[in-house]
Design a protein around this motif. Structure first.
Motif, short mmCIF file in Angstrom:
data_model
loop_
_atom_site.label_atom_id
_atom_site.label_comp_id
_atom_site.label_asym_id
_atom_site.label_seq_id
_atom_site.Cartn_x
_atom_site.Cartn_y
_atom_site.Cartn_z
N HIS A 1 88.01 -16.18 57.58
CA HIS A 1 88.59 -17.07 58.59
C HIS A 1 90.03 -17.42 58.23
O HIS A 1 90.94 -17.36 59.06
CB HIS A 1 87.78 -18.38 58.70
CG HIS A 1 86.40 -18.20 59.22
ND1 HIS A 1 85.44 -19.20 59.14
CD2 HIS A 1 85.80 -17.15 59.83
CE1 HIS A 1 84.32 -18.76 59.69
NE2 HIS A 1 84.51 -17.53 60.11
N PHE A 2 90.23 -17.80 56.95
CA PHE A 2 91.56 -18.19 56.50
C PHE A 2 92.53 -17.00 56.53
O PHE A 2 93.70 -17.16 56.86
CB PHE A 2 91.48 -18.76 55.08
CG PHE A 2 90.73 -20.05 55.00
CD1 PHE A 2 91.31 -21.24 55.45
CD2 PHE A 2 89.44 -20.10 54.49
CE1 PHE A 2 90.61 -22.44 55.38
CE2 PHE A 2 88.75 -21.29 54.41
CZ PHE A 2 89.34 -22.47 54.86
N ILE A 3 92.03 -15.82 56.19
CA ILE A 3 92.89 -14.63 56.20
C ILE A 3 93.37 -14.32 57.61
O ILE A 3 94.57 -14.09 57.85
CB ILE A 3 92.14 -13.42 55.60
CG1 ILE A 3 91.84 -13.64 54.11
CG2 ILE A 3 92.94 -12.14 55.79
CD1 ILE A 3 93.06 -13.74 53.24
N VAL A 4 92.45 -14.32 58.55
CA VAL A 4 92.80 -13.97 59.95
C VAL A 4 93.72 -15.03 60.55
O VAL A 4 94.77 -14.71 61.14
CB VAL A 4 91.53 -13.80 60.80
CG1 VAL A 4 91.90 -13.63 62.26
CG2 VAL A 4 90.72 -12.60 60.32
N LEU A 5 93.35 -16.30 60.42
CA LEU A 5 94.19 -17.35 60.98
C LEU A 5 95.54 -17.41 60.27
O LEU A 5 96.56 -17.71 60.90
CB LEU A 5 93.48 -18.70 60.86
CG LEU A 5 92.29 -18.91 61.82
CD1 LEU A 5 91.56 -20.20 61.49
CD2 LEU A 5 92.78 -18.93 63.27
N GLY A 6 95.54 -17.11 58.97
CA GLY A 6 96.79 -17.09 58.23
C GLY A 6 97.77 -16.07 58.78
O GLY A 6 98.99 -16.28 58.76
N MET A 7 97.25 -14.96 59.29
CA MET A 7 98.11 -13.95 59.88
C MET A 7 98.83 -14.49 61.11
O MET A 7 100.01 -14.21 61.33
CB MET A 7 97.29 -12.70 60.24
CG MET A 7 96.72 -11.97 59.03
SD MET A 7 95.65 -10.59 59.49
CE MET A 7 96.82 -9.51 60.32
N PHE A 8 98.13 -15.28 61.93
CA PHE A 8 98.75 -15.83 63.13
C PHE A 8 99.69 -16.98 62.79
O PHE A 8 100.76 -17.12 63.39
CB PHE A 8 97.67 -16.28 64.12
CG PHE A 8 96.94 -15.16 64.78
CD1 PHE A 8 97.47 -14.52 65.90
CD2 PHE A 8 95.73 -14.71 64.29
CE1 PHE A 8 96.82 -13.47 66.51
CE2 PHE A 8 95.05 -13.65 64.89
CZ PHE A 8 95.60 -13.03 66.00
N VAL A 9 99.30 -17.81 61.82
CA VAL A 9 100.20 -18.88 61.37
C VAL A 9 101.49 -18.28 60.82
O VAL A 9 102.57 -18.85 60.97
CB VAL A 9 99.49 -19.75 60.30
CG1 VAL A 9 100.48 -20.72 59.66
CG2 VAL A 9 98.33 -20.51 60.92
N GLY A 10 101.37 -17.10 60.21
CA GLY A 10 102.53 -16.45 59.61
C GLY A 10 103.64 -16.09 60.59
O GLY A 10 104.77 -15.81 60.16
N LEU A 11 103.34 -16.09 61.88
CA LEU A 11 104.39 -15.82 62.87
C LEU A 11 105.56 -16.78 62.70
O LEU A 11 106.71 -16.43 63.00
CB LEU A 11 103.83 -15.93 64.28
CG LEU A 11 102.82 -14.86 64.72
CD1 LEU A 11 102.22 -15.22 66.08
CD2 LEU A 11 103.48 -13.49 64.76
N ALA A 12 105.28 -17.99 62.20
CA ALA A 12 106.35 -18.98 62.01
C ALA A 12 107.43 -18.47 61.07
O ALA A 12 108.60 -18.84 61.19
CB ALA A 12 105.75 -20.28 61.47
N GLY A 13 107.04 -17.60 60.13
CA GLY A 13 108.03 -17.07 59.19
C GLY A 13 109.05 -16.15 59.83
O GLY A 13 110.13 -15.94 59.27
N GLY A 14 108.72 -15.61 61.01
CA GLY A 14 109.67 -14.74 61.70
C GLY A 14 110.83 -15.50 62.30
O GLY A 14 111.81 -14.89 62.77
N SER A 15 110.78 -16.83 62.27
CA SER A 15 111.84 -17.64 62.87
C SER A 15 113.19 -17.42 62.20
O SER A 15 114.23 -17.65 62.82
CB SER A 15 111.46 -19.13 62.80
OG SER A 15 111.21 -19.51 61.46
N PHE A 16 113.18 -16.96 60.96
CA PHE A 16 114.46 -16.76 60.28
C PHE A 16 115.29 -15.68 60.97
O PHE A 16 116.51 -15.83 61.14
CB PHE A 16 114.23 -16.38 58.82
CG PHE A 16 115.51 -16.19 58.06
CD1 PHE A 16 116.26 -17.30 57.68
CD2 PHE A 16 115.97 -14.94 57.73
CE1 PHE A 16 117.46 -17.15 57.00
CE2 PHE A 16 117.15 -14.77 57.04
CZ PHE A 16 117.90 -15.87 56.67
#
Length: 428
Positions: free
Chosen positions: A104-119
Motif C-alpha cells: 500500500h505504501f509503495i503504490v501510494l508513495g509513487m503517486f505522492v512522488g508526483l510532488a517532486g516533479g514540481s522542481f
C-alpha cells in the motif's frame, strides 16, 4: 550583457515568492517518509533495504516525471502545469493515512512522488520572469524550497508524537490543497515565455549525447540526489547511531536539510557573480572532505603497549557529526544552484527541457542512493557505509570535472573563469 542591477518587475517577484512557497510544500510532502517511515518500519518490521525502498519510492516517481513536466512547462506555461500537478497529489497524500500493508505504501508513495516533479516546472517558470543576469539568483531562491525537507522534520515528528503517524498525511493533504489554491490565485502567465511546439520526449533524451548535459547530470546526482537521499536517511541514522528520540533526531537532521535548502539562493548569487564552474569545483572539494570524515565508523582500537593492551575509541560524537552535516548541507545548497546556472547559461531557450533531464538524473540519484544505503547496512552492519558510498561518487565527479573542465579553465581569478572552457566545447 544586461546589467546585474537591471530592474525586475514587481509581478516577477510575486511569481517567485508564491512559486517558492508552492515548491516548499511539495518538497515537504515529497520527504514525508523520512519521518513517518520510522514508525511504519517498526510496525511492519522492515529491514534496512526495505526501509530504503519505502523512503525512496516517491523520489523515483518525482524523478521520472521531470522530463515531460519540463517539456510541458516550455509549451503550456508553468502556472497551469504546477497547479494541476499539485492538485493531483492531494488524494494520494490523504489515502496514505489508511494504508496498512507494505505494498500500500509503495503504490501510494509513487503517486505522492508526483510532488517532486514540481522542481522541473518552477525552475523554467520563474527563470523566464527575470533577466539572464539575475536568473541564477532567481532559480536559487526558488530552489530554496528544498528547505521543505527541514520543515517536514519540524512538523511531522510533533504530529507523530502527539497524534500518531497516520495524522501526518491528513495534515499534509490539507496543506497541499491550500497551497494549490494560493498558487493559482497569486501566480501569473506570460505568453511571451512559451517556447511554442516543444520537442518530444525521445528528442529530449537525445540531449544526453551532449557531454555537457551528461556532466551536469553527474554533478546534480550528487548535490541534489545526495541531498535528498541523506535527508531521507538522517532521522533514522541519528536514532540508530546515537539512540536519540525521534524529535531530537529530526531537529538535528534539520541542521543538514535547512541550510541545504535555504542557502541555495546564496549559491545562485555566487554563481551569477563568479561563474558556475568555480562554485561547483569548490563545492565538490568541500563535499569530498566532509564525506571522508563522516565515513569513518565508530571504532575501538586496541594497542599492545609496554603496560599491556590499551583500547582507544575513535569516532564522531553527535556534536562533531552534526557540525560536519551542516557544512555538507551548505556545500550541496551552493552546488544545486551552480549546476542550474550552467544550464541557464548554455541553454537559455531550452531551460525547461534540459532542466528536466538534469533533474531526472538528480532525482534518480535520490532514489537509488537510499536503497543502496540500506543494502550496504544490511550487508556490512556499518551505518557510516552510506557516507563511504557518497565519498566514492564524489571522487568520480572530481576526476571527471578535472579532466573535462579544470585543466582548460582558470578556477581562481576572474569573475567569468568558465568562459575559457566554453570556447573549447562544441556548442549545441
Amino acid at each position: 550583457m544586461p546589467s546585474a542591477h537591471q530592474a525586475v518587475p514587481a509581478k516577477a517577484w510575486r511569481v517567485l515568492a508564491v512559486s517558492t512557497l508552492a515548491f516548499t510544500v511539495c518538497f515537504m510532502v515529497w520527504m514525508m517518509f523520512g519521518v513517518i517511515g520510522i514508525p511504519i518500519r517498526k510496525t511492519l518490521n522492515l529491514n534496512a533495504t526495505e526501509f530504503g525502498l519505502l523512503t525512496a519510492m516517491p523520489v523515483l516517481t518525482g524523478s521520472l516525471v521531470r522530463v515531460p513536466l519540463g517539456i510541458w512547462t516550455d509549451r503550456f506555461g508553468g502556472r497551469i502545469v504546477m497547479t494541476l500537478l499539485m492538485a493531483a497529489t492531494v488524494p494520494a497524500i490523504w489515502l496514505m493515512s489508511y494504508a496498512t500493508q507494505y505494498w500500500h505504501f509503495i503504490v501510494l508513495g509513487m503517486f505522492v512522488g508526483l510532488a517532486g516533479g514540481s522542481f522541473s516546472v518552477g525552475t523554467p517558470y520563474v527563470a523566464r520572469w527575470f533577466p539572464r543576469s539575475r536568473q541564477g539568483f532567481a532559480m536559487g531562491i526558488y530552489g530554496a524550497g528544498n528547505s521543505g525537507a527541514a520543515v517536514n522534520k519540524f512538523v511531522a515528528p510533533a504530529i507523530v508524537v502527539a497524534f500518531g503517524w497516520a495524522v501526518v498525511p491528513q495534515v499534509y493533504a490539507a496543506i497541499m490543497l491550500g497551497a494549490t489554491v494560493l498558487f493559482w490565485m497569486l501566480s501569473a502567465s506570460d505568453p511571451a515565455h512559451l517556447v511554442g511546439k516543444s520537442v518530444g520526449f525521445a528528442e529530449q533524451l537525445r540531449t544526453l549525447k551532449d557531454p555537457r548535459v551528461l556532466r551536469y547530470c553527474q554533478y546534480y546526482s550528487i548535490v541534489f540526489g545526495g541531498y535528498v537521499a541523506i535527508s531521507l536517511w538522517m532521522v533514522q541514522y541519528y536514532v540508530g547511531e546515537y539512540g536519540l528520540d525521534i524529535r531530537i533526531a529530526a531537529l538535528l537532521a534539520a541542521c543538514f536539510s535547512l541550510p541545504g535548502g535555504v542557502l541555495r539562493a546564496a549559491g545562485g548569487w555566487l554563481s551569477d557573480r563568479y561563474g558556475a564552474h568555480s562554485v561547483t569545483w569548490w563545492v565538490m572539494w568541500v563535499c569530498w572532505i566532509c564525506l571522508f570524515l563522516l565515513s569513518y565508523p565508530q571504532t575501538d582500537l586496541t594497542l599492545l603497549t609496554v603496560n599491556g593492551p590499551r583500547t582507544f575509541h575513535i569516532g564522531l560524537n553527535v556534536y562533531s557529526f552534526t557540525a560536519l552535516m551542516l557544512v555538507l548541507g551548505i556545500a550541496m545548497a551552493f552546488g544545486k544552484a551552480s549546476v542550474f546556472k550552467y544550464i541557464s547559461d548554455d541553454y537559455p531557450r531550452n531551460i525547461g527541457a534540459i532542466s528536466g533531464v538534469v533533474g531526472l538524473a538528480g532525482g534518480l540519484g535520490g532514489f537509488v542512493l537510499p536503497v543502496m544505503f540500506g543494502a550496504l547496512m544490511d550487508l556490512t552492519g556499518i551505518r557510516s557505509s552510506a557516507f563511504m558510498l557518497m565519498y566514492g561518487v564524489v571522487w568520480v565527479s572530481l576526476i571527471w570535472m578535472y579532466w573535462t573542465e579544470v585543466r582548460a579553465t582558470q578556477v581562481m581569478g576572474g569573475l567569468r573563469a568558465r568562459t575559457a572552457n566554453l570556447n573549447l566545447e562544441t556548442k549545441s
